[in-house]
Design an enzyme around this catalytic site. Structure first.
Site, PDB file in Angstrom:
ATOM      1  N   CYS A 175       0.867  -1.183   0.000  1.00 36.71           N
ATOM      2  CA  CYS A 175       0.000   0.000   0.000  1.00 36.71           C
ATOM      3  C   CYS A 175       0.905   1.234   0.000  1.00 36.71           C
ATOM      4  CB  CYS A 175      -0.976  -0.012   1.171  1.00 36.71           C
ATOM      5  SG  CYS A 175      -0.207   0.011   2.805  1.00 36.71           S
ATOM      6  N   ASN A 212       2.329   1.474   4.286  1.00 36.53           N
ATOM      7  CA  ASN A 212       2.624   0.197   4.968  1.00 36.53           C
ATOM      8  C   ASN A 212       2.381   0.289   6.481  1.00 36.53           C
ATOM      9  OD1 ASN A 212       5.495  -2.021   5.491  1.00 36.53           O
ATOM     10  ND2 ASN A 212       3.413  -2.587   5.021  1.00 36.53           N
ATOM     11  N   CYS A 222      -1.318   0.767   7.407  1.00 44.40           N
ATOM     12  CA  CYS A 222      -2.753   0.459   7.557  1.00 44.40           C
ATOM     13  C   CYS A 222      -3.143  -0.779   6.740  1.00 44.40           C
ATOM     14  CB  CYS A 222      -3.615   1.648   7.146  1.00 44.40           C
ATOM     15  SG  CYS A 222      -3.436   3.094   8.220  1.00 44.40           S
ATOM     16  N   ARG A 223      -3.283  -0.621   5.429  1.00 42.79           N
ATOM     17  CA  ARG A 223      -3.876  -1.689   4.618  1.00 42.79           C
ATOM     18  C   ARG A 223      -2.969  -2.902   4.407  1.00 42.79           C
ATOM     19  NH1 ARG A 223      -5.162   2.211  -0.192  1.00 42.79           N
ATOM     20  NH2 ARG A 223      -3.263   3.091   0.686  1.00 42.79           N
ATOM     21  N   SER A 224      -1.718  -2.673   3.977  1.00 44.09           N
ATOM     22  CA  SER A 224      -0.897  -3.857   3.650  1.00 44.09           C
ATOM     23  C   SER A 224      -0.452  -4.654   4.881  1.00 44.09           C
ATOM     24  CB  SER A 224       0.279  -3.505   2.731  1.00 44.09           C
ATOM     25  OG  SER A 224       1.149  -2.563   3.297  1.00 44.09           O
ATOM     26  N   ASP A 271      -7.997   3.976   0.999  1.00 43.19           N
ATOM     27  CA  ASP A 271      -7.075   4.443   2.031  1.00 43.19           C
ATOM     28  C   ASP A 271      -7.877   4.943   3.244  1.00 43.19           C
ATOM     29  OD1 ASP A 271      -5.250   5.800   3.542  1.00 43.19           O
ATOM     30  OD2 ASP A 271      -4.394   6.954   1.878  1.00 43.19           O
TER      31      ASP A 271
HETATM   32  P1  4NP Z   1      -1.740   2.842   4.130  1.00 47.12           P
HETATM   33  O1  4NP Z   1      -2.387   4.203   4.702  1.00 47.12           O
HETATM   34  O2  4NP Z   1      -1.215   3.186   2.742  1.00 47.12           O
HETATM   35  O3  4NP Z   1      -2.887   1.903   4.080  1.00 47.12           O
HETATM   36  O4  4NP Z   1      -0.648   2.436   5.093  1.00 47.12           O
HETATM   37  C1  4NP Z   1      -1.713   5.418   4.738  1.00 47.12           C
HETATM   38  C2  4NP Z   1      -0.799   5.677   5.738  1.00 47.12           C
HETATM   39  C3  4NP Z   1      -0.172   6.904   5.808  1.00 47.12           C
HETATM   40  C4  4NP Z   1      -0.460   7.877   4.873  1.00 47.12           C
HETATM   41  C5  4NP Z   1      -1.374   7.619   3.862  1.00 47.12           C
HETATM   42  C6  4NP Z   1      -1.993   6.385   3.795  1.00 47.12           C
HETATM   43  N1  4NP Z   1       0.155   9.149   4.956  1.00 47.12           N
HETATM   44  O5  4NP Z   1      -0.235  10.072   4.208  1.00 47.12           O
HETATM   45  O6  4NP Z   1       1.072   9.344   5.801  1.00 47.12           O
END
Ligand code: 4NP
Length: 156
Positions: free
Chosen positions: A10, A13, A15-17, A128
Site C-alpha cells: 500500500c 505500509n 494500515c492496509r498492507s 485508504d
Molecule cells: P496505508 O495508509 O497506505 O494503508 O498504510 C496510509 C498511511 C499513511 C499515509 C497515507 C496512507 N500518509 O499520508 O502518511
C-alpha cells in the site's frame, strides 16, 4: 513444494498492507498451510519506515483476532521483484506505482490488485483509511477478509 511468496503493498505500509499480511497469514494458518507461504508487506512510500502499524488499524484488527506485528518498510524494486511471486497492491495508485518500477515483463506479470480476488464485495480498490473515520478501517478489514479468502482459493 516451493513456497509461494506473496507481498502486499500500500502507500504507507501502516494500515492496509500490514492488515492484508495479518489477515492472509491468519487464513493460511487456519487451513494448516502456513509452511507453503512466505508473506510480507511494504509501502510504495518510505514515509513511515521503521514504525509499527497505525494504532487505529491495530485496534480494529485485534477485535477480529489479527495482531498487526509488522514494521513499515519501503518497497525495494530490485529485491522485491526478484524475491516475490505475487505483488499485490491495495489500490489503483499502488498498482500504477508498482508498474512504473518494473524492469521487464516478468516483473509486470507479478503485479495484482487486492480486490481482483474478492468474491462478495464489489469494490474497485481497498480505500485508504488514513484520513477517514472508524468505518474506513472496518471496510478495509471486510475487503481484506473477502479478498484474502479469494486469493487462497485461487492458489490452492
Ligand atoms: P496505508 O495508509 O497506505 O494503508 O498504510 C496510509 C498511511 C499513511 C499515509 C497515507 C496512507 N500518509 O499520508 O502518511
Amino acid at each position: 513444494m516451493e513456497k509461494k511468496k506473496v507481498l502486499f503493498v500500500c502507500l504507507g505500509n501502516i494500515c492496509r498492507s500490514p492488515s492484508a499480511e495479518a489477515v492472509f497469514t491468519g487464513i493460511v494458518q487456519k487451513e494448516g498451510l502456513a509452511e507453503k507461504f512466505e508473506i510480507d508487506s511494504a509501502g510504495t512510500s518510505g514515509w513511515h519506515a521503521g514504525e509499527p502499524a497505525d494504532k487505529r488499524m491495530q485496534e480494529h484488527a485485534i477485535k477480529r483476532g489479527y495482531n498487526l506485528t509488522s514494521i513499515s518498510r519501503k518497497f525495494n524494486p530490485e529485491k522485491d521483484f526478484n524475491r516475490f511471486d505475487m505483488i499485490i497492491g491495495m489500490d489503483n495508485q499502488n498498482v500504477e506505482t508498482l508498474k512504473s518500477m518494473t524492469r521487464n515483463g516478468k516483473d509486470l506479470a507479478k503485479i495484482y490488485k487486492m480486490t481482483d480476488f474478492a468474491k462478495e464485495w464489489n469494490y474497485d480498490e481497498v480505500p485508504d483509511p488514513y484520513y477517514g473515520g472508524e468505518e474506513g478501517f472496518e471496510l478495509v478489514l471486510d475487503l481484506l477478509e473477502d479478498s484474502c479468502n479469494g486469493l487462497l482459493e485461487k492458489l490452492k
